[in-house]
Write a protein that holds these residues in place. Structure first.
Motif, PDB file in Angstrom:
ATOM      1  N   GLY A 113       0.818  -1.205   0.000  1.00  0.00           N
ATOM      2  CA  GLY A 113       0.000   0.000   0.000  1.00  0.00           C
ATOM      3  C   GLY A 113       0.847   1.248   0.000  1.00  0.00           C
ATOM      4  N   ASP A 114       0.173   2.363   0.118  1.00  0.00           N
ATOM      5  CA  ASP A 114       0.851   3.654   0.088  1.00  0.00           C
ATOM      6  C   ASP A 114       0.100   4.606   1.009  1.00  0.00           C
ATOM      7  OD1 ASP A 114       2.090   6.037  -0.445  1.00  0.00           O
ATOM      8  OD2 ASP A 114       1.959   5.882  -2.632  1.00  0.00           O
ATOM      9  N   HIS A 115       0.669   4.888   2.162  1.00  0.00           N
ATOM     10  CA  HIS A 115       0.005   5.782   3.101  1.00  0.00           C
ATOM     11  C   HIS A 115       0.129   7.243   2.675  1.00  0.00           C
ATOM     12  CE1 HIS A 115       4.126   5.274   4.336  1.00  0.00           C
ATOM     13  NE2 HIS A 115       4.064   6.267   5.201  1.00  0.00           N
ATOM     14  N   ARG A 116       0.754   7.477   1.510  1.00  0.00           N
ATOM     15  CA  ARG A 116       0.774   8.823   0.942  1.00  0.00           C
ATOM     16  C   ARG A 116      -0.377   8.995  -0.051  1.00  0.00           C
ATOM     17  NH1 ARG A 116       5.904  11.039   1.869  1.00  0.00           N
ATOM     18  NH2 ARG A 116       6.593  10.179   3.855  1.00  0.00           N
ATOM     19  N   GLN A 117      -1.185   7.936  -0.196  1.00  0.00           N
ATOM     20  CA  GLN A 117      -2.372   8.040  -1.026  1.00  0.00           C
ATOM     21  C   GLN A 117      -3.604   7.959  -0.127  1.00  0.00           C
ATOM     22  OE1 GLN A 117      -2.265   5.628  -4.578  1.00  0.00           O
ATOM     23  NE2 GLN A 117      -0.300   6.445  -5.208  1.00  0.00           N
TER      24      GLN A 117
ATOM     25  N   THR B 140      -7.641   4.612  10.922  1.00  0.00           N
ATOM     26  CA  THR B 140      -6.221   4.427  10.609  1.00  0.00           C
ATOM     27  C   THR B 140      -5.996   3.016  10.079  1.00  0.00           C
ATOM     28  OG1 THR B 140      -5.600   5.955  12.367  1.00  0.00           O
ATOM     29  CG2 THR B 140      -3.868   4.508  11.532  1.00  0.00           C
ATOM     30  N   SER B 141      -5.296   2.908   8.975  1.00  0.00           N
ATOM     31  CA  SER B 141      -5.009   1.581   8.418  1.00  0.00           C
ATOM     32  C   SER B 141      -3.906   0.900   9.222  1.00  0.00           C
ATOM     33  CB  SER B 141      -4.566   1.708   6.958  1.00  0.00           C
ATOM     34  OG  SER B 141      -3.286   2.332   6.875  1.00  0.00           O
TER      35      SER B 141
ATOM     36  N   LEU C 236       1.463   0.657  11.642  1.00  0.00           N
ATOM     37  CA  LEU C 236       2.761  -0.003  11.768  1.00  0.00           C
ATOM     38  C   LEU C 236       3.892   0.948  11.390  1.00  0.00           C
ATOM     39  CD1 LEU C 236       1.935  -3.528  10.262  1.00  0.00           C
ATOM     40  CD2 LEU C 236       2.421  -3.001  12.659  1.00  0.00           C
ATOM     41  N   SER C 237       3.672   1.703  10.315  1.00  0.00           N
ATOM     42  CA  SER C 237       4.695   2.640   9.853  1.00  0.00           C
ATOM     43  C   SER C 237       4.963   3.711  10.903  1.00  0.00           C
ATOM     44  CB  SER C 237       4.241   3.286   8.542  1.00  0.00           C
ATOM     45  OG  SER C 237       5.156   4.266   8.109  1.00  0.00           O
ATOM     46  N   SER C 238       3.889   4.210  11.542  1.00  0.00           N
ATOM     47  CA  SER C 238       4.049   5.267  12.543  1.00  0.00           C
ATOM     48  C   SER C 238       4.645   4.761  13.852  1.00  0.00           C
ATOM     49  CB  SER C 238       2.697   5.924  12.821  1.00  0.00           C
ATOM     50  OG  SER C 238       1.795   5.007  13.418  1.00  0.00           O
ATOM     51  N   HIS C 239       4.655   3.435  14.020  1.00  0.00           N
ATOM     52  CA  HIS C 239       5.225   2.860  15.243  1.00  0.00           C
ATOM     53  C   HIS C 239       6.601   2.230  14.997  1.00  0.00           C
ATOM     54  CE1 HIS C 239       1.237   3.508  16.889  1.00  0.00           C
ATOM     55  NE2 HIS C 239       1.687   3.167  18.078  1.00  0.00           N
ATOM     56  N   GLY C 240       7.248   2.680  13.946  1.00  0.00           N
ATOM     57  CA  GLY C 240       8.632   2.289  13.740  1.00  0.00           C
ATOM     58  C   GLY C 240       8.878   1.099  12.846  1.00  0.00           C
TER      59      GLY C 240
END
Length: 412
Positions: A133-137, A154-155, A160-164
């Motif tokens: 996926g792309d959390h910038r979309q 929140t996906s 996961l990305s925001s938690h490192g």
């Protein structure tokens, strides 16, 4: 081997995204089966739908199992290399008790955590899951504000990305002409996204008056007026502009109508354009004998995430004296909007309204204006024009060896 692992379960939140998965797997030569109602499947992919496959087998062999018999359906699934369904569809009765060694969630940035849990429950204890996926979309669509505030909007990908958990970035794009990719590569991906396809492989479609022939991107200013329809908006002047652009592009016979997409943020505008062109809703078969503009695909921006066409025409709709752009002001929606085309991108809109959006549309319009990509306006930055023209001349190897998407410094 794949035979020992069994089929891979590939899921996405929407039927459109699942159709994209199915089409990609089929194009790659994989044995793919699509679970779900045939009417929810894109017409050209119905042959991969499980129920349609059972029906076809029954037609070819009258002694075959009945269409609804799970044993026959399970036999087809066991022979598949890939099983595709929506996240909710992963709980289909035919998959009851079935476990998968590999689970893949596509468009994971647009899928809620709760939706992802359904296919995850189908994974073996020693299985593996891949979130693509792309959390910038675009994020998940949540209609309840309270639920969104509580974090259910929140996906899992973004959490996961925001938690490192560092995502593995696929940093080379093979879809767009390098000039089309130039702005989003820097604005959305901090210059880390590079192009692996040369401008020579993505020739600008004929029939469009590209301000800079080496860069098939343009903004066409239209002095229209927005009108409301319920909670949506439409703009008749922009519809007329879209019709003129399509007529001009198709007159040159350089591009098939099926390789043109018209996208707009608003459902009311999409409906109006489809009525004017005589084309069907997304995923539906065109009328028998349909030709020309009736074969063009018209969709909302949200519905076109994950899709691509040779030529994309965007109708932005909003045109008012107060500079209100609504949800157009989401930079993730802009990112989706301007990254759907392979060979050419035309954005139709009201310059003053869009430029009032200082955080999203104004930067893109400034970028376009500096490079002379706004129809009827001279370039304000000759150096930037030269750099954009240079992209047309670079080979794939030169593009890939660049340190970043500005292509100003090459590796030694």
């Amino acid at each position: 081997t794949a035979a020992r692992r069994g089929p891979v379960l590939c899921c996405a939140d929407s039927n459109i995204a699942v159709d994209n998965l199915t089409a990609g797997c089929a194009k790659a030569g994989l044995r793919v089966v699509r679970i779900g109602r045939p009417e929810a499947t894109r017409y050209d992919l119905e042959k991969f739908n499980l129920l349609e496959m059972v029906k076809d087998a029954k037609a070819q062999d009258p002694n075959a199992e009945d269409r609804g018999h799970f044993a026959h359906q399970r036999a087809i699934l066991e022979d598949a290399e890939v099983v595709c369904s929506t996240c909710a569809g992963a709980d289909h009765p035919v998959l009851q008790g079935k476990e998968f060694g590999c689970v893949l969630i596509d468009e994971a940035g647009q899928t809620t955590e709760l939706a992802v849990l359904v296919p995850l429950m189908k994974m073996r204890s020693d299985g593996v899951v891949t979130l693509v996926g792309d959390h910038r979309q675009l994020p998940p669509t949540i209609s309840n504000v309270d639920v969104d505030v509580e974090g259910l909007g929140t996906s899992l990908f973004e959490r996961l990305s925001s938690h490192g958990v560092e995502p593995f970035m696929l940093d080379v794009q093979y879809r767009m002409h390098p000039a089309i990719a130039a702005f989003p590569a820097v604005a959305s991906y901090n210059g880390k996204l590079r192009s692996g396809v040369s401008g020579a492989m993505r020739k600008a479609p004929q029939g469009i008056a590209w301000p800079l022939p080496e860069a098939p991107v343009t903004f066409l200013p239209v002095e229209g007026k927005e009108k409301s329809e319920g909670t949506s908006w439409f703009n008749e002047t922009e519809v007329e502009a879209v019709e003129a652009l399509l007529g001009s592009a198709l007159a040159w016979n350089d591009i098939a109508p099926t390789e043109i997409g018209v996208i707009t943020p608003y459902a009311a505008q999409a409906r109006l354009i489809r009525r004017r062109l005589g084309c069907p809703p997304p995923g539906k078969r065109a009328a028998a004998g349909a030709v020309g503009v009736a074969l063009v695909e018209v969709s909302s921006v949200d519905g076109f995430q994950g899709r691509e066409k040779d030529l994309i025409i965007v109708s932005t709709v909003r045109a008012n004296t107060s500079g209100k752009v609504g949800f157009l002001g989401d930079p993730r929606r802009l990112n989706v909007t301007i990254t759907r085309s392979r060979r050419g991108l035309v954005v139709v809109g009201h310059f003053d309204t869009l430029s009032a959006d200082e955080h999203t549309w104004r930067p893109w319009l400034t970028w376009a204006q500096e490079r002379g990509l706004v129809a009827g306006c001279e370039a304000s930055n000759p150096t930037a024009v030269g750099a954009l023209k240079q992209l047309e001349l670079l080979t794939e190897d030169q593009l890939l060896k660049a340190l970043d998407a500005t292509y100003t410094t090459q590796k030694q």
